[in-house]
Enzyme design. Structure first.
Site, PDB file in Angstrom:
ATOM      1  N   CYS A 295     -50.971  16.633   5.071  1.00  0.00           N
ATOM      2  CA  CYS A 295     -49.630  15.447   5.009  1.00  0.00           C
ATOM      3  C   CYS A 295     -49.948  14.762   3.770  1.00  0.00           C
ATOM      4  O   CYS A 295     -49.602  15.441   2.544  1.00  0.00           O
ATOM      5  CB  CYS A 295     -50.071  14.609   6.127  1.00  0.00           C
ATOM      6  SG  CYS A 295     -51.800  14.134   6.130  1.00  0.00           S
TER       7      CYS A 295
ATOM      8  N   ARG B 117     -52.919  12.336   8.890  1.00  0.00           N
ATOM      9  CA  ARG B 117     -52.077  12.860  10.079  1.00  0.00           C
ATOM     10  C   ARG B 117     -52.225  14.256  10.287  1.00  0.00           C
ATOM     11  O   ARG B 117     -52.015  14.517  11.361  1.00  0.00           O
ATOM     12  CB  ARG B 117     -50.392  12.568   9.400  1.00  0.00           C
ATOM     13  CG  ARG B 117     -50.207  11.134   9.684  1.00  0.00           C
ATOM     14  CD  ARG B 117     -48.621  10.921   8.857  1.00  0.00           C
ATOM     15  NE  ARG B 117     -48.862  11.103   7.443  1.00  0.00           N
ATOM     16  CZ  ARG B 117     -47.933  11.001   6.562  1.00  0.00           C
ATOM     17  NH1 ARG B 117     -46.682  10.790   6.952  1.00  0.00           N
ATOM     18  NH2 ARG B 117     -48.000  10.772   5.237  1.00  0.00           N
TER      19      ARG B 117
END
Lengths: 148, 300
Positions: free
Chosen positions: B247, B252
């Site tokens: 990410c 994430r």
């Protein structure tokens, strides 16, 4: 190069933070967060007046008021689940409250980087506060230009 | 000493149901010897506004990242941290946090780098606990310090570096950022400040699957069949091919790493934590802009 003097109330906030050890600085930020004033009655039903600070990760809205004595008041809303952002908004709301437009415009743009939180708060979060200050100044410039 | 796992039928369909506990289970087991509850949030002072009674706080930025080099803390620092938090090597650790457990998954992934065996997520995280009106407290953190052993971090199985990604080209890559970041319209998540990457776009051949597709409205994980439909169906992941997820800084993609590894049981999944803030600023690496994944360049 000389640094313009900070308005007393901002200088005081900075000194309060710098006098503390790192974990206590976060505690102070939490206190600011809890102290973020609610909106005055007259603005409560006026979401149209508020500008979203899109640089913040959470929904933060600000509105800059210049009162009849030409003094500045900053109002902000931020959700309870974003206490860091609320704390930043509260520091600015308290630190800028009642200053003249010129005094607010003269606050150094890097003020958020100078209050000793760069270790405890990631750079991304601090930029949210920088953006709040930047947007506050921009609103004031627009307002002053319009009334000039 | 490990605490029994959550037998909820809802978790049985996942590949490793022992990695999740429900809010009911946690409520019932609070205070059980051998169980330590950890809150890990994006917001550095959210814990202080109210947390699950008895939980301790671990912050991704101030606790898990090395303060000087861009890396995780080493075994000595990890041992000191966990010792302070009252965690033993054989503790059952349940982590929960804000944003659909995005940061909790990141902390769990870092615990895994150090081989902490029994580490689980509270399904639904902080949001679900609060939504159900369960008890929170603002009492200061308190933990009985323990002696956590100094364990060397083992990166290779679950952590990918830039060189690993270059060598991996041609195998599945998952970009878990937003559509705007993937296409190259911007370098950071919408509503986040532009930060840290000089170029925008994605790694050629990476498939876009924003991390939050794995999370339901109530912050719990989507069901096994829904997750299979996305990752095995739509993306075509299999148990045979190694996968790398990335990410912006690897937070994430930790969420996606958890889903692929523990919920879907895909055996070789690595998280590229350098992610876009490294790749998007690196010299001489391939980048594609636009909605198309692009062809995989030859590995190097």
């Amino acid at each position: 190069m000389t640094t313009p003097d900070l308005p007393d109330q901002l200088a005081e906030i900075r000194e309060d933070f710098l006098a503390l050890e790192q974990p206590d600085r976060l505690q102070l930020l939490l206190e600011f967060s809890n102290e973020l004033p609610g909106l005055p009655e007259r603005y409560r039903d006026h979401p149209d007046l508020f500008e979203r600070v899109v640089e913040c990760q959470s929904p933060v809205f600000i509105f800059v008021e210049v009162d009849s004595d030409a003094l500045v008041h900053l109002y902000a809303t931020a959700p309870a689940e974003s206490p860091t952002t609320r704390g930043f908004a509260s520091i600015l709301a308290q630190g800028l409250d009642g200053l003249t437009v010129d005094a607010v415009l003269a606050v150094p743009d890097d003020f958020p980087q100078t209050i000793g939180l760069t270790q405890a708060v990631s750079p991304l979060r601090l930029r949210g506060m920088t953006a709040m200050l930047g947007r506050t100044k921009r609103q004031l410039r627009e307002r002053t230009a319009a009334s000039a | 000493m490990s605490v029994q796992t959550d037998p909820s039928p809802a978790f049985a369909e996942y590949a490793h149901p022992e990695r999740l506990v429900s809010t009911d289970w946690l409520q019932e087991h609070l205070g059980t010897p051998g169980l330590v509850v950890v809150e890990s949030d994006e917001d550095v002072i959210l814990y202080e506004t109210g947390h699950i009674p008895g939980s301790v706080k671990i912050d991704w930025h101030t606790d898990l990242n090395d303060p000087v080099e861009r890396d995780y803390i080493d075994g000595t620092a990890f041992a000191a941290l966990l010792g302070r938090k009252g965690i033993s090597r054989d503790s059952t650790v349940v982590i929960y946090g804000d944003k659909s457990n995005w940061w909790a998954a990141y902390a769990l992934w870092v615990f895994t780098l150090f081989g902490h065996d029994d580490v689980r997520l509270l399904d639904g995280g902080r949001q679900k606990w609060l939504a159900e009106g369960r008890e929170v407290t603002t009492a200061p953190e308190s933990a009985d310090p323990t002696e956590y052993p100094v364990v060397e971090r083992v990166d290779a199985p679950i952590r990918a570096f830039k060189e690993d990604v270059l060598a991996h080209l041609g195998h599945p890559l998952i970009d878990v950022r937003s559509a705007e970041e993937y296409t190259g319209e911007r370098t950071t998540a919408p509503a986040y400040p532009e930060e840290g990457a000089l170029r925008a776009g994605h790694i050629p051949s990476a498939v876009s699957v924003p991390w939050a597709r794995a999370a339901a409205e109530d912050a719990t994980f989507r069901s096994r069949s829904e997750l299979d439909a996305i990752y095995r169906g739509e993306v075509g992941l299999t148990d045979e091919a190694p996968v790398i997820a990335y990410c912006r800084i690897g937070e994430r993609s930790s969420h996606t790493w958890f889903v692929l590894t523990h919920l879907l049981g895909i055996p070789q999944v690595r998280n590229y934590d350098g992610s876009w803030t490294e790749w998007g600023s690196a010299v001489r690496v391939p980048i594609v802009q636009g909605a198309d994944a692009g062809a995989a360049p030859a590995p190097r």
